[in-house]
Design a protein around this motif. Sequence first.
Motif, PDB file in Angstrom:
ATOM      1  N   GLY A 211      19.374  24.922  36.808  1.00 59.69           N
ATOM      2  CA  GLY A 211      18.895  26.293  36.685  1.00 59.69           C
ATOM      3  C   GLY A 211      18.376  26.771  38.026  1.00 59.69           C
ATOM      4  N   MET A 212      17.787  27.961  38.038  1.00 60.94           N
ATOM      5  CA  MET A 212      17.308  28.537  39.293  1.00 60.94           C
ATOM      6  C   MET A 212      16.290  27.645  40.000  1.00 60.94           C
ATOM      7  N   GLY A 213      15.531  26.892  39.222  1.00 59.14           N
ATOM      8  CA  GLY A 213      14.544  25.985  39.812  1.00 59.14           C
ATOM      9  C   GLY A 213      15.186  24.844  40.582  1.00 59.14           C
ATOM     10  N   VAL A 234      25.666  24.962  34.985  1.00 60.35           N
ATOM     11  CA  VAL A 234      24.641  25.800  35.615  1.00 60.35           C
ATOM     12  C   VAL A 234      24.211  26.903  34.646  1.00 60.35           C
ATOM     13  N   THR A 235      23.053  27.498  34.938  1.00 58.98           N
ATOM     14  CA  THR A 235      22.659  28.702  34.210  1.00 58.98           C
ATOM     15  C   THR A 235      23.370  29.889  34.864  1.00 58.98           C
ATOM     16  N   ARG A 236      23.288  31.012  34.188  1.00 55.88           N
ATOM     17  CA  ARG A 236      24.067  32.168  34.648  1.00 55.88           C
ATOM     18  C   ARG A 236      23.704  32.669  36.051  1.00 55.88           C
ATOM     19  N   PRO A 237      22.393  32.712  36.414  1.00 54.79           N
ATOM     20  CA  PRO A 237      22.110  33.234  37.762  1.00 54.79           C
ATOM     21  C   PRO A 237      22.814  32.452  38.868  1.00 54.79           C
ATOM     22  N   VAL A 248      31.641  26.689  34.510  1.00 51.44           N
ATOM     23  CA  VAL A 248      30.610  25.699  34.171  1.00 51.44           C
ATOM     24  C   VAL A 248      29.287  26.377  33.809  1.00 51.44           C
ATOM     25  N   GLN A 249      29.330  27.683  33.598  1.00 52.87           N
ATOM     26  CA  GLN A 249      28.114  28.365  33.134  1.00 52.87           C
ATOM     27  C   GLN A 249      27.884  28.039  31.658  1.00 52.87           C
ATOM     28  N   VAL A 250      26.665  27.622  31.368  1.00 60.80           N
ATOM     29  CA  VAL A 250      26.310  27.259  29.993  1.00 60.80           C
ATOM     30  C   VAL A 250      25.549  28.423  29.363  1.00 60.80           C
ATOM     31  N   GLY A 251      25.860  28.741  28.121  1.00 61.35           N
ATOM     32  CA  GLY A 251      25.092  29.781  27.437  1.00 61.35           C
ATOM     33  C   GLY A 251      25.961  30.718  26.638  1.00 61.35           C
ATOM     34  N   SER A 252      25.360  31.791  26.178  1.00 60.63           N
ATOM     35  CA  SER A 252      26.057  32.682  25.246  1.00 60.63           C
ATOM     36  C   SER A 252      27.260  33.353  25.885  1.00 60.63           C
ATOM     37  N   THR A 253      27.220  33.580  27.190  1.00 61.21           N
ATOM     38  CA  THR A 253      28.395  34.154  27.852  1.00 61.21           C
ATOM     39  C   THR A 253      29.106  33.101  28.705  1.00 61.21           C
ATOM     40  N   GLY A 254      28.775  31.855  28.452  1.00 61.69           N
ATOM     41  CA  GLY A 254      29.452  30.748  29.122  1.00 61.69           C
ATOM     42  C   GLY A 254      29.963  29.780  28.072  1.00 61.69           C
ATOM     43  N   LEU A 265      17.770  20.909  34.385  1.00 69.96           N
ATOM     44  CA  LEU A 265      16.870  20.839  35.540  1.00 69.96           C
ATOM     45  C   LEU A 265      16.520  22.233  36.051  1.00 69.96           C
ATOM     46  N   GLY A 266      15.267  22.629  35.895  1.00 70.67           N
ATOM     47  CA  GLY A 266      14.813  23.898  36.453  1.00 70.67           C
ATOM     48  C   GLY A 266      15.412  25.124  35.801  1.00 70.67           C
ATOM     49  N   ALA A 267      15.535  25.097  34.480  1.00 69.22           N
ATOM     50  CA  ALA A 267      15.961  26.294  33.724  1.00 69.22           C
ATOM     51  C   ALA A 267      14.812  26.666  32.802  1.00 69.22           C
ATOM     52  N   SER A 268      14.546  27.974  32.696  1.00 62.76           N
ATOM     53  CA  SER A 268      13.364  28.390  31.930  1.00 62.76           C
ATOM     54  C   SER A 268      13.548  28.245  30.422  1.00 62.76           C
ATOM     55  N   GLY A 269      14.808  28.347  29.957  1.00 61.10           N
ATOM     56  CA  GLY A 269      15.039  28.246  28.510  1.00 61.10           C
ATOM     57  C   GLY A 269      15.179  29.615  27.866  1.00 61.10           C
ATOM     58  N   VAL A 286      13.518  19.091  32.691  1.00 60.75           N
ATOM     59  CA  VAL A 286      12.493  18.937  33.723  1.00 60.75           C
ATOM     60  C   VAL A 286      12.153  20.323  34.236  1.00 60.75           C
ATOM     61  N   ASN A 287      10.859  20.618  34.280  1.00 64.71           N
ATOM     62  CA  ASN A 287      10.434  21.922  34.769  1.00 64.71           C
ATOM     63  C   ASN A 287       9.058  21.776  35.388  1.00 64.71           C
ATOM     64  N   VAL A 288       8.798  22.563  36.414  1.00 68.02           N
ATOM     65  CA  VAL A 288       7.494  22.489  37.074  1.00 68.02           C
ATOM     66  C   VAL A 288       6.413  23.184  36.228  1.00 68.02           C
ATOM     67  N   ALA A 304       7.647  18.288  36.374  1.00 70.16           N
ATOM     68  CA  ALA A 304       7.780  17.755  37.742  1.00 70.16           C
ATOM     69  C   ALA A 304       8.416  18.801  38.635  1.00 70.16           C
ATOM     70  N   ASP A 305       8.150  18.656  39.930  1.00 70.55           N
ATOM     71  CA  ASP A 305       8.808  19.509  40.920  1.00 70.55           C
ATOM     72  C   ASP A 305      10.116  18.806  41.298  1.00 70.55           C
ATOM     73  N   LEU A 306      11.230  19.477  41.067  1.00 67.32           N
ATOM     74  CA  LEU A 306      12.535  18.836  41.286  1.00 67.32           C
ATOM     75  C   LEU A 306      12.763  18.468  42.743  1.00 67.32           C
ATOM     76  N   ASN A 307      12.174  19.242  43.640  1.00 74.75           N
ATOM     77  CA  ASN A 307      12.347  18.916  45.061  1.00 74.75           C
ATOM     78  C   ASN A 307      11.767  17.537  45.377  1.00 74.75           C
TER      79      ASN A 307
HETATM   80  C1  FAD Z   1      23.896  39.679  27.851  1.00 81.01           C
HETATM   81  C2  FAD Z   1      23.322  38.503  28.595  1.00 81.01           C
HETATM   82  C3  FAD Z   1      24.027  37.310  28.581  1.00 81.01           C
HETATM   83  C4  FAD Z   1      23.508  36.192  29.255  1.00 81.01           C
HETATM   84  N1  FAD Z   1      24.220  35.009  29.225  1.00 81.01           N
HETATM   85  C5  FAD Z   1      23.681  33.916  29.824  1.00 81.01           C
HETATM   86  C6  FAD Z   1      24.348  32.654  29.777  1.00 81.01           C
HETATM   87  O1  FAD Z   1      25.445  32.505  29.222  1.00 81.01           O
HETATM   88  N2  FAD Z   1      23.751  31.591  30.394  1.00 81.01           N
HETATM   89  C7  FAD Z   1      22.549  31.680  31.036  1.00 81.01           C
HETATM   90  O2  FAD Z   1      22.066  30.672  31.569  1.00 81.01           O
HETATM   91  N3  FAD Z   1      21.915  32.871  31.108  1.00 81.01           N
HETATM   92  C8  FAD Z   1      22.447  33.977  30.535  1.00 81.01           C
HETATM   93  N4  FAD Z   1      21.794  35.165  30.622  1.00 81.01           N
HETATM   94  C9  FAD Z   1      20.601  35.218  31.503  1.00 81.01           C
HETATM   95  C10 FAD Z   1      19.370  34.666  30.821  1.00 81.01           C
HETATM   96  O3  FAD Z   1      18.753  35.666  30.039  1.00 81.01           O
HETATM   97  C11 FAD Z   1      18.358  34.153  31.891  1.00 81.01           C
HETATM   98  O4  FAD Z   1      18.091  35.184  32.811  1.00 81.01           O
HETATM   99  C12 FAD Z   1      18.858  32.916  32.637  1.00 81.01           C
HETATM  100  O5  FAD Z   1      19.280  31.913  31.724  1.00 81.01           O
HETATM  101  C13 FAD Z   1      17.743  32.348  33.507  1.00 81.01           C
HETATM  102  O6  FAD Z   1      18.242  31.310  34.277  1.00 81.01           O
HETATM  103  P1  FAD Z   1      17.299  30.143  34.808  1.00 81.01           P
HETATM  104  O7  FAD Z   1      16.595  29.519  33.670  1.00 81.01           O
HETATM  105  O8  FAD Z   1      18.127  29.284  35.700  1.00 81.01           O
HETATM  106  O9  FAD Z   1      16.288  30.951  35.775  1.00 81.01           O
HETATM  107  P2  FAD Z   1      14.787  31.343  35.601  1.00 81.01           P
HETATM  108  O10 FAD Z   1      14.563  32.053  34.302  1.00 81.01           O
HETATM  109  O11 FAD Z   1      14.398  32.018  36.857  1.00 81.01           O
HETATM  110  O12 FAD Z   1      14.040  29.949  35.475  1.00 81.01           O
HETATM  111  C14 FAD Z   1      13.848  29.053  36.533  1.00 81.01           C
HETATM  112  C15 FAD Z   1      12.975  27.907  36.009  1.00 81.01           C
HETATM  113  O13 FAD Z   1      12.883  26.921  37.006  1.00 81.01           O
HETATM  114  C16 FAD Z   1      11.556  26.445  37.048  1.00 81.01           C
HETATM  115  N5  FAD Z   1      11.351  25.947  38.421  1.00 81.01           N
HETATM  116  C17 FAD Z   1      11.206  26.666  39.567  1.00 81.01           C
HETATM  117  N6  FAD Z   1      11.069  25.854  40.608  1.00 81.01           N
HETATM  118  C18 FAD Z   1      11.119  24.591  40.137  1.00 81.01           C
HETATM  119  C19 FAD Z   1      11.020  23.321  40.750  1.00 81.01           C
HETATM  120  N7  FAD Z   1      10.875  23.171  42.065  1.00 81.01           N
HETATM  121  N8  FAD Z   1      11.090  22.220  39.952  1.00 81.01           N
HETATM  122  C20 FAD Z   1      11.236  22.342  38.603  1.00 81.01           C
HETATM  123  N9  FAD Z   1      11.333  23.539  37.984  1.00 81.01           N
HETATM  124  C21 FAD Z   1      11.280  24.644  38.741  1.00 81.01           C
HETATM  125  C22 FAD Z   1      10.689  27.627  36.691  1.00 81.01           C
HETATM  126  O14 FAD Z   1       9.440  27.199  36.178  1.00 81.01           O
HETATM  127  C23 FAD Z   1      11.553  28.325  35.644  1.00 81.01           C
HETATM  128  O15 FAD Z   1      11.238  27.863  34.337  1.00 81.01           O
HETATM  129  C24 FAD Z   1      22.276  36.274  29.956  1.00 81.01           C
HETATM  130  C25 FAD Z   1      21.586  37.484  29.951  1.00 81.01           C
HETATM  131  C26 FAD Z   1      22.085  38.590  29.286  1.00 81.01           C
HETATM  132  C27 FAD Z   1      21.305  39.865  29.278  1.00 81.01           C
END
Ligand code: FAD
Length: 327
Positions: A211-213, A234-237, A248-254, A265-269, A286-288, A304-307
């Motif tokens: 994930g973004m983290g 990966v997550t969508r971002p 390899v995007q996981v989720g409702s549009t993946g 790893l590092g996805a908010s959920g 795993v999430n910080v 944990a901090d993934l870094n």
């Molecule tokens: C119509 C629609 C469809 C969508 N389809 C999808 C889809 O198919 N798949 C998808 O993934 N998303 C999809 N999204 C986007 C979704 O809503 C979220 O925005 C996205 O999943 C967030 O990705 P993320 O968890 O990687 O990022 P973030 O929400 O930014 O989360 C990052 C996480 O990383 C943690 N983090 C940061 N730094 C560290 C570190 N050093 N160590 C450990 N943890 C750390 C943070 O605490 C946070 O929890 C869709 C959105 C819409 C509106």
Amino acid sequence: MAPRIMVFVEQDGGEIEESSLGVLTRAREVAERRGYEVYALLPTARHGPEEAKELGAYGAHVVVLARHEALDRYHSEAYAAAVAQAVEAYDPEVLLASATRNGRDLLARLAVRFRTGLMAHVIEFDVGDDGRLVGTVPGFGGSIAAVVKHVRGRPQMATVSPGAYQPARRWGPARVEELRPSIGGLRVRVLERRVGEARDISRAPRVVVAGMGAAQALDLVRELAELLGAELGVTRPLADAGLAPRDVQVGSTGVSLRSDLVLVLGASGAPHFVSGIREAGTVVSVNVDPEAPIREHSDYFAVADLNELLPILIRELRRRLGGGGGP
Ligand SMILES: Cc1cc2nc3c(=O)[nH]c(=O)nc-3n(C[C@H](O)[C@H](O)[C@H](O)COP(=O)(O)OP(=O)(O)OC[C@H]3O[C@@H](n4cnc5c(N)ncnc54)[C@H](O)[C@@H]3O)c2cc1C
């Protein structure tokens, strides 16, 4: 005559797309309960009747073999023409496709052509007592799964999230009918394809999802995945940013993962992400942030901090696997 459910079976250069077979299997289950017949529609340049009838094992009562040299690989206009002709010839109540890139493109075109509704990317589907198609669509980035019913237009159409249903070989050979589609006047000619090989991670036994983290440590995530014999997701971002292919995007549009083990790893959920791991076996995250929503969707959750964690984890795994990598 029994009403028909038609399933678009996708192939590319002769190779059948496996997620279409999952849709076929589910269509047969629905058909058996409702007294429908399942028609698998196979647009192709290479398959013959002998291969086509094998689709019966996955649930087709009848395979409509739509053969034309222009259908060897996916071409928006050529496929739309062939499938529209099959719909006109067989008049199915329901038309389904796997929500692959091609399936999504095709059914969107046909929905406009037939002025009918299309449910996109359903994670479940059924046909109700009233004969209407019902699908579950993860909705509006909120924590809802919207149940959507098709109310107007024919055929009733849906694309089905790849990995939502497993293909099963449970039935006998299908009857094969040949359709010679007329395809002409194409406005686009494909000169060369440069797309990388599409990957289907939905059924990989192990997947490590970044994930973004983990975006800054993607090389380490890849290394970890390799050590674990896992695929990278990966997550969508991350896919939006071009850091990994959309496949390899996981989720409702993946993709929806059916893996035994998913390491997040590092996805908010976010709900749109979580719908892609709902069917997975064990989820380890795993999430910080100790309060990250992914915690609620995990069997094991580590703060944990993934870094910091990733280099340690990789070093330890290398040591245990005897691959060197330091003390
Ligand atoms: C119509 C629609 C469809 C969508 N389809 C999808 C889809 O198919 N798949 C998808 O993934 N998303 C999809 N999204 C986007 C979704 O809503 C979220 O925005 C996205 O999943 C967030 O990705 P993320 O968890 O990687 O990022 P973030 O929400 O930014 O989360 C990052 C996480 O990383 C943690 N983090 C940061 N730094 C560290 C570190 N050093 N160590 C450990 N943890 C750390 C943070 O605490 C946070 O929890 C869709 C959105 C819409 C509106």
